[in-house]
Scaffold this active site. Structure first.
Site, PDB file in Angstrom:
ATOM      1  N   HIS A  57      43.812  41.537  48.809  1.00 44.40           N
ATOM      2  CA  HIS A  57      43.603  41.591  47.341  1.00 44.40           C
ATOM      3  C   HIS A  57      42.538  40.557  46.992  1.00 44.40           C
ATOM      4  CE1 HIS A  57      45.372  42.135  43.101  1.00 44.40           C
ATOM      5  NE2 HIS A  57      44.270  41.408  42.987  1.00 44.40           N
ATOM      6  N   HIS A 102      38.871  39.637  44.651  1.00 42.68           N
ATOM      7  CA  HIS A 102      37.863  39.919  43.623  1.00 42.68           C
ATOM      8  C   HIS A 102      36.535  39.307  44.057  1.00 42.68           C
ATOM      9  CE1 HIS A 102      40.801  41.322  40.600  1.00 42.68           C
ATOM     10  NE2 HIS A 102      41.612  40.460  41.196  1.00 42.68           N
ATOM     11  N   LYS A 155      43.719  51.248  42.538  1.00 38.46           N
ATOM     12  CA  LYS A 155      44.326  50.111  41.838  1.00 38.46           C
ATOM     13  C   LYS A 155      44.635  50.504  40.409  1.00 38.46           C
ATOM     14  CE  LYS A 155      45.574  45.882  40.869  1.00 38.46           C
ATOM     15  NZ  LYS A 155      44.772  44.680  40.847  1.00 38.46           N
ATOM     16  N   HIS A 185      50.335  40.894  44.022  1.00 39.55           N
ATOM     17  CA  HIS A 185      50.549  39.480  43.661  1.00 39.55           C
ATOM     18  C   HIS A 185      51.902  39.228  42.994  1.00 39.55           C
ATOM     19  CE1 HIS A 185      49.065  41.185  39.949  1.00 39.55           C
ATOM     20  NE2 HIS A 185      47.801  41.150  40.317  1.00 39.55           N
ATOM     21  N   ASP A 202      44.196  37.342  45.822  1.00 42.89           N
ATOM     22  CA  ASP A 202      43.833  37.484  44.404  1.00 42.89           C
ATOM     23  C   ASP A 202      42.837  36.392  44.006  1.00 42.89           C
ATOM     24  OD1 ASP A 202      43.709  38.713  41.961  1.00 42.89           O
ATOM     25  OD2 ASP A 202      45.582  37.877  41.187  1.00 42.89           O
ATOM     26  N   HIS A 214      49.054  46.355  39.386  1.00 39.31           N
ATOM     27  CA  HIS A 214      49.250  45.077  38.688  1.00 39.31           C
ATOM     28  C   HIS A 214      50.478  45.282  37.811  1.00 39.31           C
ATOM     29  CE1 HIS A 214      47.683  41.304  36.642  1.00 39.31           C
ATOM     30  NE2 HIS A 214      48.762  41.652  35.955  1.00 39.31           N
TER      31      HIS A 214
HETATM   32  O1  DOR Z   1      44.353  35.924  37.326  1.00 36.58           O
HETATM   33  C1  DOR Z   1      43.865  37.033  37.491  1.00 36.58           C
HETATM   34  N1  DOR Z   1      42.535  37.225  37.579  1.00 36.58           N
HETATM   35  N2  DOR Z   1      44.681  38.098  37.556  1.00 36.58           N
HETATM   36  C2  DOR Z   1      44.204  39.351  37.595  1.00 36.58           C
HETATM   37  O2  DOR Z   1      44.980  40.259  37.626  1.00 36.58           O
HETATM   38  C3  DOR Z   1      42.749  39.612  37.513  1.00 36.58           C
HETATM   39  C4  DOR Z   1      41.986  38.479  37.977  1.00 36.58           C
HETATM   40  C5  DOR Z   1      40.519  38.566  37.623  1.00 36.58           C
HETATM   41  O3  DOR Z   1      39.932  39.625  37.856  1.00 36.58           O
HETATM   42  O4  DOR Z   1      39.962  37.590  37.150  1.00 36.58           O
HETATM   43 ZN    ZN Z   2      43.633  40.631  41.152  1.00 35.56          ZN
END
Ligand code: DOR
Ligand code: ZN
Length: 335
Positions: free
Chosen positions: A12, A14, A95, A168, A240, A134
């Site tokens: 997971h 980003h 997702k 998460h 995450d 999520h």
């Molecule tokens: O804290 C988070 N940041 N939770 C999420 O679900 C998305 C993520 C983000 O993309 O910044």
């Molecule tokens: Zn995330």
């Protein structure tokens, strides 16, 4: 003391796009063999063209590292079998975001009506495409995940052939649900294994620890540690890691996300060592994900050792977790 990891995976992650992508992608690709890439860009990744082009930009940004981006598609209720089948091997999972629940999730699902969701979820079941969720309602912030458990259960029982990944997870209630349904799985982050809400707001406000779902109570963290440290076969590591520029975090209206990519493996080794569970780290950061997703990541060996790692105060415009502090483990060699 050293420990060796084969093909660590972050299920997971980003990575964003543009300059941010070029800053953060190498910080994962140097040590991880692969990662499941989140689709919540603006606009979200919701077509084959967008997904393939994003995958190529990620590969460019990882500068030849041995690293496989496992791509996800932003879930929409109107997807059908032919559309999803058209992705072939380029798509690993979808997702699902409840609309508006977190960063760039405005186009997500509102209401979880089984009949509305049925065509897309049956197509995914047939194609063997997992659904990553999520799982938070729009209720009171500390109860959002707990309230979502009944939605997980409803989906799991209506679509028994669909692999559902509770992303998460932060609560004891989510962990309890894992063992009730064969087709429920979960990712756990580093930060939710380490902190509680006290670390975020119990003293001075610490914006770099603010994330969604918010960190919970000590009893929840204990339950998360128990399944992670014992490498419960239905849980896997998903950082995450969610980079935001320093000014978006240290601001009135702080963006949600903890940036852990550069420290993830060292901090996990420190945690597992502290609890005398180093022998289970391989399963938590690779083997469980391989069997849950049925993937074969590229070969990569990471040797960690118990020598101090000084965490930088920033990586480009982003402040990592433990910025300026020292971890007791570090990466010695990557083969
Ligand atoms: O804290 C988070 N940041 N939770 C999420 O679900 C998305 C993520 C983000 O993309 O910044
Ligand atoms: Zn995330």
């Amino acid at each position: 003391m050293t420990t060796e990891l084969n093909s660590p995976l972050d299920m997971h992650l980003h990575l964003r796009d543009g300059d941010m992508l070029r800053t953060v992608a190498p910080l994962s690709s140097e040590s991880f063999a692969g990662a499941l890439i989140m689709p919540n860009l603006v606009p979200p990744i919701d077509t084959k063209e967008a997904l393939l082009a994003y995958r190529d930009r990620i590969l460019d940004a990882t500068k030849g590292d041995i690293f496989k981006p496992y791509m996800t598609l932003f879930f929409r209720e109107n997807y059908d079998y032919d559309f999803l089948a058209g992705f072939g091997d380029s798509l690993t999972a979808l997702k699902l975001y409840p609309a508006g629940i977190t960063t760039n999730s405005e186009g997500g699902v509102s209401g979880f009506d089984i009949d509305t969701l049925r065509p897309a979820l049956e197509a995914m079941s047939e194609l063997g495409l997992p659904l990553c969720i999520h799982g938070e309602t729009n209720g009171f912030v500390m109860d959002r995940e707990k309230e979502f458990v009944s939605i997980y259960e409803n989906l799991a029982s209506n679509f028994p052939k669909l692999k559902i990944i509770m992303e998460h997870i932060t609560t004891k209630e989510s962990i309890d649900a894992l063992d009730r349904y064969e087709n429920l799985y979960a990712t756990i982050t580093l930060h939710h294994l380490l902190i509680t809400l006290d670390d975020v707001v119990g003293g001075m406000l610490r914006p770099h620890l603010f994330c969604k779902p918010i960190a919970k109570r000590p009893i929840d963290r204990e339950a998360l540690q128990k399944v992670a440290l014992n490498a419960h076969p239905k849980v896997m590591f998903g950082s995450d890691s969610a980079p935001h520029p320093k000014e978006a975090k240290e601001s009135c209206g702080c963006a949600a996300g903890v940036f852990t990519a550069p420290i993830a493996l060292a901090a996990l080794a420190e945690l597992f060592d502290k609890h005398h569970k180093l022998e289970n780290l391989q399963k938590f950061v690779s083997d469980n994900a391989k069997s849950i997703y049925g993937i074969t990541p590229p070969e990569k060996k990471v040797i960690l050792e118990k020598t101090p790692m000084n965490v930088p105060s920033s990586c480009g415009s982003v402040v990592p977790m433990f910025a300026g502090e020292t971890l007791s483990w570090s990466i010695k060699e990557i083969i």
